[in-house]
Write an enzyme that holds these catalytic residues in place. Structure first.
Site, short mmCIF file in Angstrom:
data_model
loop_
_atom_site.label_atom_id
_atom_site.label_comp_id
_atom_site.label_asym_id
_atom_site.label_seq_id
_atom_site.Cartn_x
_atom_site.Cartn_y
_atom_site.Cartn_z
N ASP A 25 -0.43 -0.19 -4.28
CA ASP A 25 -1.08 -1.50 -4.41
C ASP A 25 -1.63 -1.69 -5.82
O ASP A 25 -2.55 -2.47 -6.04
CB ASP A 25 -2.21 -1.64 -3.39
CG ASP A 25 -3.23 -0.50 -3.47
OD1 ASP A 25 -2.96 0.46 -4.21
OD2 ASP A 25 -4.26 -0.58 -2.79
N LYS B 140 6.70 9.77 -8.95
CA LYS B 140 7.29 10.86 -8.16
C LYS B 140 8.81 10.80 -8.18
O LYS B 140 9.49 11.77 -7.82
CB LYS B 140 6.80 10.79 -6.71
CG LYS B 140 5.31 10.98 -6.54
CD LYS B 140 4.93 11.21 -5.09
CE LYS B 140 5.37 10.11 -4.17
NZ LYS B 140 4.73 8.82 -4.43
N LYS C 241 7.70 1.33 1.79
CA LYS C 241 8.43 0.49 0.83
C LYS C 241 9.81 1.06 0.50
O LYS C 241 10.81 0.35 0.53
CB LYS C 241 7.64 0.34 -0.47
CG LYS C 241 6.48 -0.60 -0.41
CD LYS C 241 5.88 -0.84 -1.78
CE LYS C 241 5.54 0.44 -2.53
NZ LYS C 241 4.59 1.31 -1.80
N LYS D 93 0.83 -1.20 0.00
CA LYS D 93 0.00 0.00 0.00
C LYS D 93 0.87 1.26 0.00
O LYS D 93 1.92 1.28 0.62
CB LYS D 93 -0.91 -0.02 1.22
CG LYS D 93 -1.89 1.15 1.31
CD LYS D 93 -2.76 0.99 2.54
CE LYS D 93 -3.75 2.16 2.65
NZ LYS D 93 -3.05 3.42 2.97
#
Length: 262
Positions: A124, A39, A14, A9
């Site tokens: 996700d 990004k 991460k 998510k």
């Protein structure tokens, strides 16, 4: 060469996790980290200099060289950011597709003698370009907290892995400011037929290292949290067990979450 993907998510940590794992693995191996977020900030903790995304370079040049899209992130670490279209224009997953195609054309893996490739894959989303790595990755890991929506996303990713005929190597539990409930994550792993790889506890040093623009392993090498990241990296590299995931239904997932909410 081993190719490992990390899904989860958005906002679950991460990039911080992947950067610390890369730093740990770079003590013995040559590592390439590929950021798959428009990004272009997945590798920020590994590099001091700015990086142009693959899509940006391709828009500017007809002939692209390795040094145009690959930036060193310290000893034995290289960084690539796929990039994406301008907000509201085009498909964000296109950046992942183009980046992978470009890296192959330039023979980046071979020319840089890469041992391990780590893919930090947006949120996700398991459709379009973001699902492409699922077709060839050697290992797929999901990063989750114990929050319901994080587990919901993890379950959806497991569905994508199964749909694309890949196998899941395991789940990493990142507390990341949420309420800490390790047992629900462990049972979730058991229920979807995958390995519980380990837990990253809350630590103020993680937030502090992010402000410093560094990994915990670099900023606080002797800390307990740095040791946890190093052990996690070792487990990931040595893990050879992969299983076909068995995602839960929405009803089953809700029942599991409610079981541990007190």
């Amino acid at each position: 060469m081993k190719q490992i993907g990390f899904y989860g998510k958005g906002g679950i940590g991460k990039s911080t996790t992947v950067c610390n794992i890369a730093k740990a693995l770079s003590e013995e191996y040559r590592v390439l980290v590929i950021g798959c977020d428009p990004k272009a900030d997945c590798t920020a903790l590994l590099r001091e200099e700015d990086i142009k995304t693959v899509l940006e370079v391709l828009r500017e040049k007809r002939s692209v060289k390795i040094e145009d899209i690959v930036v060193e992130g310290g000893k034995n670490i290289y960084c690539v950011e796929a990039g994406g279209p301008k907000p509201g224009v085009g498909c964000a997953g296109r950046g992942v597709i183009v980046a992978i195609e470009t890296l192959k054309k330039l023979n980046v893996f071979e020319n840089l003698d890469i041992d391990i490739v780590l893919y930090d894959i947006l949120g996700d989303v398991v459709c379009g370009g973001f699902s492409l790595p699922l077709r060839f990755l050697d290992d797929v890991y999901i990063i989750t907290s114990s929050d319901y929506m994080s587990l919901y996303a993890a379950n959806n990713i497991a569905m994508g892995v199964k749909e694309l005929k890949n196998k899941l190597s395991g789940v990493i539990y990142n507390v990341r400011g949420s309420y800490d409930n390790e047992e629900v994550v462990k049972e979730f792993c058991k229920r979807i037929n995958t390995n519980y790889i380990g837990k990253i506890p809350n630590s103020p040093l993680v937030a502090k290292s992010e402000v410093l623009g560094k990994t915990v392993i670099e900023a606080f090498p002797d800390s307990d949290i740095a040791k946890i990241y190093k052990e996690l990296a070792r487990k990931i590299y040595e893990n050879r067990e992969k299983r076909e995931p068995m995602p839960l239904s929405k009803r089953e997932l809700k029942e599991l979450a409610l079981k541990y909410l007190k």
